[in-house]
Design an enzyme around this catalytic site. Structure first.
Site: not given
Length: 257
Positions: A167, A212, A224
């Protein structure tokens, strides 16, 4: 408290010499033969700080990260002339797509042109199709367009290439392509920009959770790299928020650069 990711270890940092990554990509390791923290790409500039156990301790120019790379992954610095701007491409043995492929290069890698014709740039890594390259310095790119180049790329913790990315690697790659300085991990990236009201989604915004990060691509969608799909996806924001909240927790920040 110092950040070990970007603060050289004084017990190791004995020298200061310029170096350059000579492999298509290489893992930046926490210690020799240890876990990967990030990846460096062909042509990335580094400062050599020391050595240990057949590994070189370096600091990356693009984000300040420190770590170990295999000794033979480094070369003497050369003036890079072109950057890979396709998601990925090959270096061929000859100026023909039918010749043997020698290497696979990912977006962001940098090469030095030795010669060129109408279709190929000759480099030390082989003949690279001109369609995959841009001459340096490149113009800043739309980070959303760059991120979409990586759609369906497999998820890889610490990855920074079309073969595998995570990510924060996706966000770093997208932002660096837009000429926006960007660190390599989501907790550092969360310090960028300024906070905006939740649900006031605009393209280019960043959403953060614990560990994240995602890039907003429209008022309804985000892109993502994630372990749920195990690849890079662009998906609707609202259902993704619910799913991520069940496993990771709520959004911790909404930032605009």
């Amino acid at each position: 408290m110092t950040d070990a990711r970007v603060t050289p270890d004084p017990a190791i940092a004995k020298t200061s010499k310029a170096g350059q990554i000579g492999w298509a990509d290489v893992d930046l390791l926490r210690h020799p033969n240890g876990p990967r923290d990030r990846q460096l790409l062909l042509g990335d500039a580094v400062t050599i700080l020391g050595s240990r156990d057949d590994h070189i301790y370096v600091q990356a120019e693009k984000d300040g990260y420190v770590g170990y790379v295999p000794s033979d992954s480094l070369t003497e610095p050369t003036k890079v002339t072109h950057q890979i701007t396709a998601a990925a491409t090959h270096g061929y043995a000859d100026a023909s797509i039918k010749s043997h492929d020698l290497i696979c290069l990912s977006f962001g890698g940098k090469v030095t042109a030795l010669s060129d014709d109408q279709e190929f740039i000759e480099t030390a890594q082989g003949f690279i199709p001109k369609q995959a390259l841009s001459e340096l310095p490149t113009k800043p790119q739309d980070p959303i367009t760059t991120a979409r180049l990586f759609l369906n790329t497999p998820y890889l913790w610490g990855g920074n290439t079309r073969a595998g990315i995570d990510c924060s690697g996706l966000i770093q790659t997208a932002m660096l392509s837009a000429d926006i300085a960007c660190p390599g991990d989501s907790d550092q990236q969360e310090r960028l920009g300024h906070s905006v009201a939740h649900q006031d989604y605009q393209p280019g915004d960043l959403l953060f959770w614990k560990g994240h990060v995602a890039l907003i691509t429209s008022k309804n969608t985000m892109i993502h790299a994630n372990a749920h799909h195990m690849r890079v996806v662009e998906e609707a924001i609202v259902p993704a928020l619910t799913r991520i909240a069940d496993t990771t927790g709520p959004v911790t920040a909404h930032k605009r650069l």
